[in-house]
Design a protein around this motif. Structure first.
Motif, mmCIF file in Angstrom:
data_model
loop_
_atom_site.group_PDB
_atom_site.id
_atom_site.type_symbol
_atom_site.label_atom_id
_atom_site.label_comp_id
_atom_site.label_asym_id
_atom_site.label_seq_id
_atom_site.Cartn_x
_atom_site.Cartn_y
_atom_site.Cartn_z
ATOM 1 N N ASP A 103 0.818 -1.217 0.000
ATOM 2 C CA ASP A 103 0.000 0.000 0.000
ATOM 3 C C ASP A 103 0.846 1.260 0.000
ATOM 4 O OD1 ASP A 103 0.955 0.155 2.573
ATOM 5 O OD2 ASP A 103 -0.987 -0.074 3.564
ATOM 6 N N GLY A 104 2.114 1.122 -0.356
ATOM 7 C CA GLY A 104 2.974 2.293 -0.441
ATOM 8 C C GLY A 104 3.255 2.950 0.887
ATOM 9 N N GLY A 105 3.085 2.187 1.957
ATOM 10 C CA GLY A 105 3.347 2.739 3.287
ATOM 11 C C GLY A 105 2.164 3.452 3.895
ATOM 12 N N ALA A 106 1.003 3.427 3.210
ATOM 13 C CA ALA A 106 -0.167 4.154 3.731
ATOM 14 C C ALA A 106 -0.599 3.632 5.095
ATOM 15 C CB ALA A 106 -1.323 4.058 2.741
ATOM 16 N N SER A 107 -0.420 2.311 5.317
ATOM 17 C CA SER A 107 -0.823 1.739 6.599
ATOM 18 C C SER A 107 0.318 1.671 7.594
ATOM 19 C CB SER A 107 -1.361 0.320 6.381
ATOM 20 O OG SER A 107 -0.309 -0.545 5.965
ATOM 21 N N GLY A 108 1.530 1.969 7.115
ATOM 22 C CA GLY A 108 2.704 1.849 7.970
ATOM 23 C C GLY A 108 3.192 0.428 8.108
ATOM 24 N N ALA A 109 2.535 -0.520 7.397
ATOM 25 C CA ALA A 109 2.887 -1.928 7.562
ATOM 26 C C ALA A 109 3.790 -2.448 6.461
ATOM 27 C CB ALA A 109 1.610 -2.772 7.604
ATOM 28 N N GLY A 110 3.950 -1.697 5.357
ATOM 29 C CA GLY A 110 4.766 -2.185 4.259
ATOM 30 C C GLY A 110 4.055 -3.250 3.459
ATOM 31 N N PRO A 111 4.807 -3.986 2.612
ATOM 32 C CA PRO A 111 4.187 -5.004 1.781
ATOM 33 C C PRO A 111 3.645 -6.162 2.608
ATOM 34 C CG PRO A 111 6.430 -4.485 1.041
ATOM 35 C CD PRO A 111 6.245 -3.850 2.381
ATOM 36 N N ALA A 112 2.578 -6.802 2.090
ATOM 37 C CA ALA A 112 2.119 -8.054 2.690
ATOM 38 C C ALA A 112 3.257 -9.059 2.614
ATOM 39 C CB ALA A 112 0.889 -8.566 1.944
ATOM 40 N N ALA A 113 3.415 -9.868 3.646
ATOM 41 C CA ALA A 113 4.654 -10.604 3.856
ATOM 42 C C ALA A 113 4.933 -11.690 2.829
ATOM 43 C CB ALA A 113 4.658 -11.212 5.255
ATOM 44 N N VAL A 114 3.894 -12.353 2.301
ATOM 45 C CA VAL A 114 4.116 -13.566 1.518
ATOM 46 C C VAL A 114 4.069 -13.255 0.021
ATOM 47 C CG1 VAL A 114 3.304 -15.908 1.066
ATOM 48 C CG2 VAL A 114 3.038 -14.909 3.357
ATOM 49 N N PRO A 115 5.188 -13.399 -0.698
ATOM 50 C CA PRO A 115 5.123 -13.246 -2.159
ATOM 51 C C PRO A 115 4.281 -14.364 -2.771
ATOM 52 C CG PRO A 115 7.399 -13.159 -1.376
ATOM 53 C CD PRO A 115 6.560 -13.676 -0.245
ATOM 54 N N PHE A 116 3.604 -14.058 -3.850
ATOM 55 C CA PHE A 116 2.783 -15.064 -4.523
ATOM 56 C C PHE A 116 2.954 -14.937 -6.028
ATOM 57 C CE2 PHE A 116 0.214 -11.304 -3.715
ATOM 58 C CZ PHE A 116 -0.474 -11.085 -4.900
ATOM 59 N N PRO A 117 2.710 -16.026 -6.771
ATOM 60 C CA PRO A 117 2.917 -16.002 -8.219
ATOM 61 C C PRO A 117 1.828 -15.207 -8.932
ATOM 62 C CG PRO A 117 2.076 -18.136 -7.532
ATOM 63 C CD PRO A 117 2.318 -17.356 -6.278
ATOM 64 N N TRP A 118 2.239 -14.484 -9.953
ATOM 65 C CA TRP A 118 1.323 -13.685 -10.764
ATOM 66 C C TRP A 118 1.809 -13.710 -12.201
ATOM 67 C CZ3 TRP A 118 -3.265 -12.370 -9.263
ATOM 68 C CH2 TRP A 118 -4.011 -11.419 -9.966
ATOM 69 N N ALA A 119 0.931 -13.391 -13.126
ATOM 70 C CA ALA A 119 1.299 -13.364 -14.538
ATOM 71 C C ALA A 119 0.686 -12.144 -15.201
ATOM 72 C CB ALA A 119 0.830 -14.638 -15.244
ATOM 73 N N ARG A 120 1.353 -11.659 -16.230
ATOM 74 C CA ARG A 120 0.789 -10.630 -17.112
ATOM 75 C C ARG A 120 1.001 -11.096 -18.543
ATOM 76 N NH1 ARG A 120 2.557 -4.945 -16.958
ATOM 77 N NH2 ARG A 120 4.669 -5.773 -16.842
#
Length: 268
Positions: free
Chosen positions: A181-198
């Motif tokens: 969320d770009g630091g909006a919540s102060g928590a940073g990225p969600a911890a677990v990377p997951f696979p994605w495709a484009r």
């Protein structure tokens, strides 16, 4: 071509796709109706997610796809539900599925029907859906377009229609990402990377062919690219002007509104 759930790679609640989209950055963005929200690649590159558009009403590009829908419609990765709600308002039988509880809740508040489920989980009416939607980048779900298109073909009725949104350029990319969320919540990225495709349209058509998903139409509206494909029979791809294309689509989208025993929504 049907497979068992194990062969398909069923997503359990512990799967990164499920746990990541259920995290606070995504849920908060949907509850607030706005971003910022990104998919952050492991090398730091950011893909902005258009939360404001997802939480608004169906726009002209959305409607260009919805007018083509035939029979009962399954919206995979329905998000906050604008497409399901728009279809319901037009008399379509429609169901959304999403791994985010916040997305399902918002869809239901809009008056749409939705299930808190992965596309790879057992779903109502498998093999009987008239149209399946993969829009808003959802061709990327699971990071394997071949597997997702195989699953989609299993969900469609013979002669059913897949409407997919593709990247507006020729790309075929597999990545691991995190919600951020770009630091909006102060928590940073969600911890677990997951696979994605484009993927762009050329790649989609390559992966669809072995699944007996044959192109019907390709079009662009407001910078967004779409493809429709029909299961199980070869048809000529059309290229029409917006006016003539939309007129034909309005006719094809009219179908009986009563729910019969043959409908995937009957008894679901």
């Amino acid at each position: 071509m049907s497979r068992t759930g194990q062969d398909r790679g069923v997503l359990s609640p512990a799967h990164p796709d499920v746990t990541s989209w259920g995290t606070d950055p995504y849920a908060n963005a949907l509850r607030n109706g706005c971003g910022p929200l990104f998919l952050r690649r492991t090398d730091g590159w950011l893909l902005p997610l258009d939360v404001e558009r997802w939480c608004a009403g169906a726009d002209a590009a959305d409607l260009s796809a919805l007018r083509r829908c035939e029979g009962p419609v399954l919206d995979i990765g329905c998000g906050p539900g604008r497409l399901v709600a728009a279809l319901a308002a037009r008399g379509h039988r429609a169901l959304g599925v999403d791994v985010s509880e916040a997305a399902v809740d918002r869809t239901q508040r809009l008056g749409g029907s939705a299930l808190h489920r992965s596309v790879f989980d057992p779903l109502p009416g498998e093999g009987r859906w008239g149209t399946v939607l993969l829009v808003d980048g959802n061709i990327g779900i699971g990071g394997d377009p071949r597997l997702l298109l195989h699953r989609t073909a299993d969900l469609l009725a013979p002669g059913g229609l897949l409407i997919a949104e593709t990247a507006p350029h020729d790309i075929d990319e597999r990545v691991h990402v995190q919600l951020d969320d770009g630091g909006a919540s102060g928590a940073g990225p969600a911890a677990v990377p997951f696979p994605w495709a484009r993927i762009g349209t050329p790649a989609l058509l390559r992966y669809a062919r072995p699944q007996e998903l044959h192109p019907v139409d390709q079009w662009d509206v407001d910078g967004r690219s779409f493809v429709s494909l029909r299961r199980g029979r070869t048809v000529r791809t059309t290229s029409q002007s917006p006016d003539s294309r939309n007129s034909a689509a309005v006719i094809s989208s009219q179908f009986p509104r009563n729910t019969s025993g043959d409908s995937p929504l009957a008894g679901s």
